[in-house]
Enzyme design. Structure first.
Site, PDB file in Angstrom:
ATOM      1  N   TRP A  74      40.402  38.827  41.654  1.00 26.47           N
ATOM      2  CA  TRP A  74      40.723  37.542  42.262  1.00 26.47           C
ATOM      3  C   TRP A  74      40.971  37.619  43.770  1.00 26.47           C
ATOM      4  CZ3 TRP A  74      45.141  38.503  44.739  1.00 26.47           C
ATOM      5  CH2 TRP A  74      45.951  39.536  44.233  1.00 26.47           C
ATOM      6  N   ASN A  75      41.193  38.811  44.345  1.00 30.90           N
ATOM      7  CA  ASN A  75      41.754  38.857  45.697  1.00 30.90           C
ATOM      8  C   ASN A  75      40.779  38.435  46.800  1.00 30.90           C
ATOM      9  OD1 ASN A  75      40.434  41.277  45.041  1.00 30.90           O
ATOM     10  ND2 ASN A  75      41.694  42.502  46.413  1.00 30.90           N
TER      11      ASN A  75
ATOM     12  N   HIS B  20      34.509  36.798  35.999  1.00 33.58           N
ATOM     13  CA  HIS B  20      35.472  36.818  37.093  1.00 33.58           C
ATOM     14  C   HIS B  20      36.901  36.854  36.540  1.00 33.58           C
ATOM     15  CE1 HIS B  20      36.245  36.819  41.255  1.00 33.58           C
ATOM     16  NE2 HIS B  20      35.286  36.000  41.646  1.00 33.58           N
TER      17      HIS B  20
ATOM     18  N   SER C   2      40.603  35.675  35.604  1.00 35.48           N
ATOM     19  CA  SER C   2      40.947  34.445  34.894  1.00 35.48           C
ATOM     20  C   SER C   2      41.660  33.411  35.756  1.00 35.48           C
ATOM     21  CB  SER C   2      41.817  34.783  33.673  1.00 35.48           C
ATOM     22  OG  SER C   2      41.086  35.560  32.752  1.00 35.48           O
TER      23      SER C   2
ATOM     24  N   SER D 250      41.731  47.351  38.719  1.00 38.46           N
ATOM     25  CA  SER D 250      42.776  48.367  38.629  1.00 38.46           C
ATOM     26  C   SER D 250      42.232  49.664  38.043  1.00 38.46           C
ATOM     27  CB  SER D 250      43.917  47.861  37.755  1.00 38.46           C
ATOM     28  OG  SER D 250      43.472  47.737  36.407  1.00 38.46           O
TER      29      SER D 250
ATOM     30  N   GLU E  69      35.029  50.314  41.652  1.00 38.54           N
ATOM     31  CA  GLU E  69      35.828  50.278  42.879  1.00 38.54           C
ATOM     32  C   GLU E  69      37.230  49.891  42.444  1.00 38.54           C
ATOM     33  OE1 GLU E  69      38.190  48.999  45.397  1.00 38.54           O
ATOM     34  OE2 GLU E  69      36.872  47.278  45.673  1.00 38.54           O
ATOM     35  N   LEU E  70      38.145  50.872  42.510  1.00 40.17           N
ATOM     36  CA  LEU E  70      39.458  50.695  41.897  1.00 40.17           C
ATOM     37  C   LEU E  70      40.548  50.614  42.968  1.00 40.17           C
ATOM     38  CD1 LEU E  70      38.851  53.165  38.934  1.00 40.17           C
ATOM     39  CD2 LEU E  70      38.291  50.725  39.087  1.00 40.17           C
TER      40      LEU E  70
ATOM     41  N   CYS F 222      42.665  46.331  48.160  1.00 40.86           N
ATOM     42  CA  CYS F 222      42.601  47.753  47.809  1.00 40.86           C
ATOM     43  C   CYS F 222      42.529  48.625  49.048  1.00 40.86           C
ATOM     44  CB  CYS F 222      41.393  48.025  46.907  1.00 40.86           C
ATOM     45  SG  CYS F 222      41.449  47.190  45.320  1.00 40.86           S
TER      46      CYS F 222
END
Length: 471
Positions: free
Chosen positions: A136-137, A161, A163, A213, A234-235, A268
């Site tokens: 979401w960011n 995407h 929620s 995450s 991509e975490l 991130c």
């Protein structure tokens, strides 16, 4: 068997805590049916020319720019992004579309190989339908930095995407529709996370891209691996910036504050740990506090606001709980660190010092506006402290000596990206991704478009096998 009930997705405005629009999603069965149609569309889409794809992708960029204000307002109401940041994000998406429209054909051009006789080449061909599981960011940019190279490479795409940004998710699909892409080249499915596994396992899906995450990455990697499907992950990140003793502390603090507070700290690749040499620590801390406090909390819809709310009250509470544990473990608060008495998901710019390994502010990813200052006695210890993390996404060096900074960035820091005297950010021209628990694979640049193609070897013998036909 009873029919599945469609899920609903309730938007809550992070700035006020008030409920917004409710969206109806699709059932797991409907999502699989959509994925099947997207896979069917792949058979015709893969045969389109680069010229056709380029024209459509350039039109997608135009649609984004025409509707920039609408999309910025949508992000503001769903996850609290300021309108200014929202408009900047939409422009970044448009630039990304144009980048791949211009360069995709060259990135995927056949490469001849000298085989001392036979004709040989390496070609890049699409693999099918790629599933994107996105956070979401950065609701639009995360999706477009996946979608632009994926579609330009001849694949089709399904987006699942986060929620809490259902409106953004549907708007992204609408951009491609409005741009004239054929039906089912790109589809959004509004489903809860529990339905992702079935999508990954479905034969319609060829590969998976996830941004999220570490826990989500491990789950998706295990599910994709069980059915032998490639994934790009991509975490999380706990980006360290090494602040050297030759730096101007005031200038370094400006970069550090910008790095820490990008997207209200919900990134991130936001700077999170600032490893400062002892001789400049006090001056850097004073300057950092001043810079962080200049980012006043404000209405994300008001022009000039530099820092809006976090994405949800529970996310704000998680950040505050980490700050509380960090202080209990020996960190010292220099500013911030208190929950404002107002509705919404607000949290002030916060600076913690005396942070060491073993402290939550050092070991964990803090997804909010909290900077951790860590003292190092010299350059060698600073590099060791920066690398003492399970994460390895971005990193930085702040220095008055560019050659020294380049040496440390190139060979000293264990991360997928290292920037000198600038805050780490994504750019379509540079590969984006990390090492260690920050994931694997790359997005963007030529590397990103080649992640989801078949890198195929072709060899043609020197002589044809002639056949004269029946006598």
């Amino acid at each position: 068997m009873a029919a599945q009930q469609r899920p609903t997705f309730q938007v809550v405005d992070p700035a006020t805590g008030k409920p917004g629009r409710t969206y109806e999603g699709v059932t797991g069965e409907e999502a699989l049916a959509i994925a099947g149609r997207v896979r069917e569309r792949f058979e015709s889409w893969r045969r389109t020319s680069f010229a056709e794809r380029t024209a459509l992708m350039r039109e997608a960029a135009a649609v984004l720019r025409r509707r920039s204000d609408d999309f910025a307002e949508l992000m503001c109401g769903e996850m609290g992004k300021t309108l200014a940041d929202g408009r900047a994000e939409i422009e970044k998406c448009a630039v990304g579309c144009e980048f791949y429209a211009e360069h995709a054909e060259a990135f995927l051009k056949a490469e001849p190989v000298d085989m001392d006789g036979p004709k040989a080449k390496v070609v890049y061909r699409p693999i099918g339908t790629v599933l994107a599981v996105m956070p979401w960011n950065f609701p639009f940019w995360q999706a477009f930095r996946f979608a632009a190279p994926t579609l330009m490479g001849g694949n089709t795409a399904v987006l699942k995407h986060a929620s809490n940004v259902p409106g953004s998710a549907l708007a992204i699909e609408q951009v491609f529709r409005e741009a004239g892409f054929p039906e089912d080249v790109f589809r959004t499915v509004l489903v809860p996370s529990r339905d992702v596994k079935a999508l990954i396992e479905d034969p319609a899906i060829a590969a998976v891209s996830l941004t999220g995450s570490v826990e989500a990455g491990k789950a998706v990697a295990a599910q994709a691996g069980a059915v032998l499907k490639k994934c790009v992950l991509e975490l999380g990140g706990s980006d360290a910036y090494v602040v050297l003793d030759d730096v101007d502390p005031a200038k370094a603090a400006k970069v550090a504050a910008a790095a820490r507070l990008v997207n209200a700290g919900q990134s991130c690749i936001a700077g999170k740990r600032f490893i400062v040499l002892a001789s400049v620590r006090e001056a850097f801390e004073d300057a950092l506090v001043k810079e962080m406090e200049s980012y006043a909390l404000g209405d994300p819809r008001a022009e000039g606001t530099k820092l809006g709310p976090l994405q949800a009250v529970n996310a704000r509470d998680d950040v505050h709980e980490q700050v509380t544990r960090a202080i209990s473990a020996g960190a010292r608060r220099l500013t911030g660190g208190e929950v404002p008495d107002r509705p919404g998901a607000w949290y002030p710019p916060t600076v913690l010092t005396d942070v060491r390994p073993g402290n939550p502010a050092f070991d964990e990813e803090v997804f909010g506006p909290v900077a951790a200052v860590v003292e190092a006695r010299d350059e060698e210890e600073a590099i060791a402290l920066a690398n003492d993390s399970e994460f390895g996404l971005g990193s930085g060096v702040l220095t008055g000596d560019l050659a020294r900074g380049e040496r440390i960035a190139t060979d000293g820091l264990d991360a997928g990206m290292s920037f000198v005297n600038q805050n780490v950010r994504s750019d379509a021209r540079l590969p984006f991704g990390g090492v260690k628990h920050s994931g694997y694979g790359r997005e963007l640049a030529a590397f990103g478009i080649r992640e989801f193609v078949n890198i195929k070897s072709v060899l043609v013998a020197e002589e044809a096998l002639a056949y004269g036909g029946p006598e």
